[in-house]
Design a protein around this motif. Structure first.
Motif, mmCIF file in Angstrom:
data_model
loop_
_atom_site.group_PDB
_atom_site.id
_atom_site.type_symbol
_atom_site.label_atom_id
_atom_site.label_comp_id
_atom_site.label_asym_id
_atom_site.label_seq_id
_atom_site.Cartn_x
_atom_site.Cartn_y
_atom_site.Cartn_z
ATOM 1 N N ASP A 116 35.730 50.889 73.819
ATOM 2 C CA ASP A 116 34.989 51.257 75.032
ATOM 3 C C ASP A 116 33.742 52.067 74.690
ATOM 4 N N ARG A 117 33.861 52.946 73.696
ATOM 5 C CA ARG A 117 32.719 53.762 73.252
ATOM 6 C C ARG A 117 31.615 52.881 72.657
ATOM 7 N N MET A 118 32.019 51.841 71.898
ATOM 8 C CA MET A 118 31.038 50.913 71.313
ATOM 9 C C MET A 118 30.335 50.125 72.419
ATOM 10 N N HIS A 119 31.115 49.636 73.385
ATOM 11 C CA HIS A 119 30.524 48.890 74.504
ATOM 12 C C HIS A 119 29.568 49.771 75.308
ATOM 13 N N ALA A 120 29.965 51.009 75.562
ATOM 14 C CA ALA A 120 29.117 51.923 76.331
ATOM 15 C C ALA A 120 27.796 52.193 75.609
ATOM 16 N N ALA A 121 27.854 52.426 74.313
ATOM 17 C CA ALA A 121 26.629 52.682 73.544
ATOM 18 C C ALA A 121 25.736 51.445 73.534
ATOM 19 N N ARG A 122 26.363 50.283 73.414
ATOM 20 C CA ARG A 122 25.604 49.021 73.405
ATOM 21 C C ARG A 122 24.854 48.841 74.726
ATOM 22 N N GLU A 123 25.470 49.270 75.828
ATOM 23 C CA GLU A 123 24.830 49.141 77.144
ATOM 24 C C GLU A 123 23.804 50.246 77.402
ATOM 25 N N LYS A 124 24.052 51.444 76.880
ATOM 26 C CA LYS A 124 23.214 52.601 77.172
ATOM 27 C C LYS A 124 21.917 52.635 76.355
ATOM 28 N N TYR A 125 21.995 52.231 75.081
ATOM 29 C CA TYR A 125 20.865 52.388 74.174
ATOM 30 C C TYR A 125 20.181 51.053 73.886
ATOM 31 N N GLU A 126 18.991 51.149 73.327
ATOM 32 C CA GLU A 126 18.209 49.944 73.025
ATOM 33 C C GLU A 126 18.886 49.088 71.953
ATOM 34 N N THR A 127 18.781 47.786 72.134
ATOM 35 C CA THR A 127 19.347 46.866 71.141
ATOM 36 C C THR A 127 18.269 46.221 70.274
ATOM 37 N N TYR A 128 17.032 46.159 70.787
ATOM 38 C CA TYR A 128 15.948 45.516 70.040
ATOM 39 C C TYR A 128 14.842 46.516 69.771
ATOM 40 N N PRO A 129 14.092 46.362 68.680
ATOM 41 C CA PRO A 129 14.263 45.295 67.687
ATOM 42 C C PRO A 129 15.474 45.563 66.793
ATOM 43 N N LYS A 130 16.100 44.496 66.352
ATOM 44 C CA LYS A 130 17.241 44.637 65.446
ATOM 45 C C LYS A 130 16.741 44.971 64.043
ATOM 46 N N LEU A 131 17.554 45.754 63.329
ATOM 47 C CA LEU A 131 17.303 46.024 61.911
ATOM 48 C C LEU A 131 18.038 44.942 61.134
ATOM 49 N N VAL A 132 17.297 44.090 60.455
ATOM 50 C CA VAL A 132 17.892 43.000 59.688
ATOM 51 C C VAL A 132 17.968 43.433 58.224
ATOM 52 N N VAL A 133 19.198 43.423 57.680
ATOM 53 C CA VAL A 133 19.427 43.841 56.298
ATOM 54 C C VAL A 133 19.990 42.648 55.524
ATOM 55 N N PRO A 134 19.109 41.874 54.845
ATOM 56 C CA PRO A 134 19.574 40.762 54.015
ATOM 57 C C PRO A 134 19.691 41.238 52.568
ATOM 58 N N GLU A 135 20.868 41.136 51.999
ATOM 59 C CA GLU A 135 21.087 41.662 50.646
ATOM 60 C C GLU A 135 22.039 40.781 49.852
ATOM 61 N N PHE A 136 21.797 40.710 48.568
ATOM 62 C CA PHE A 136 22.769 40.137 47.647
ATOM 63 C C PHE A 136 23.724 41.245 47.231
ATOM 64 N N ALA A 137 24.936 40.863 46.842
ATOM 65 C CA ALA A 137 25.929 41.835 46.413
ATOM 66 C C ALA A 137 26.686 41.294 45.216
#
Length: 187
Positions: free
Chosen positions: A120-141
């Motif tokens: 519920d806390r994750m859903h609330a934060a997702r609704e309350k705060y900005e989602t874009y622009p996304k931080l895209v992290v492409p990495e090899f491991a």
């Protein structure tokens, strides 16, 4: 105590991949622990990076074999974070792309918990705060640990990460011969 690390395991089929427990380090230094619980569920702990300390069980995911020995796993988290992982375990490599919503980049501490108890806390934060622009992290491991934990083993990812946990696992000090967590005082 038995060491389970089997870096020589050869992967061909989807069944070879399912039930495997991995530890890997991205080229940017972030260390992750990840478990293919079954053909549609993954568990993981994050040991390094901006959301170190986060851990999740029973995350629904799409798990496919692209060609023998190469696997694609993708999911969307309740945070709104999207993850796509390409495993090449025979070469001890993977490529991961994580798409963090802006709010996770700005307030990562909200996610650093056992997510399953705080959906519920994750859903609330997702609704309350900005989602874009996304931080895209492409990495090899580089994969530093691979072990057959068996499918649907609830002992693989069963407690919060602590400093030194990946080394304890790699050194055979975390699981017994049946891949059950060794009970010890909290660190």
């Amino acid at each position: 105590m038995t060491a389970h690390n089997n870096m020589d395991k050869h992967f061909e089929t989807l069944d070879d991949f399912l039930g495997t427990h991995f530890i890997y380090t991205y080229d940017n230094g972030w260390e992750y622990e990840w478990y293919a619980r079954n053909d549609h569920t993954v568990d993981y702990r994050i040991h390094g990076g901006m959301v170190a300390g986060r851990w999740v069980t029973d995350q629904k995911a799409f798990i496919n074999m692209l060609t023998p020995g190469i696997y694609k796993v993708a999911w969307t988290e309740p945070t709104g974070t999207d993850v796509a992982l390409d495993f090449v375990p025979n070469e001890h490599k993977l490529n991961g792309t994580i798409f963090f919503p802006k709010w996770v980049q700005d307030k990562p501490e909200i996610t650093v918990t056992y997510q399953n108890l705080h959906i519920d806390r994750m859903h609330a934060a997702r609704e309350k705060y900005e989602t874009y622009p996304k931080l895209v992290v492409p990495e090899f491991a580089t994969i530093t640990y691979m072990a057959d934990a068996g499918q649907d083993n609830s002992d693989v990812i069963a407690q919060a990460p602590y400093a030194g946990m990946p080394d304890d696992i790699r050194n055979g000090q975390f699981y017994d011969e049946n891949y059950k967590m060794i009970k010890r005082p909290a660190k």
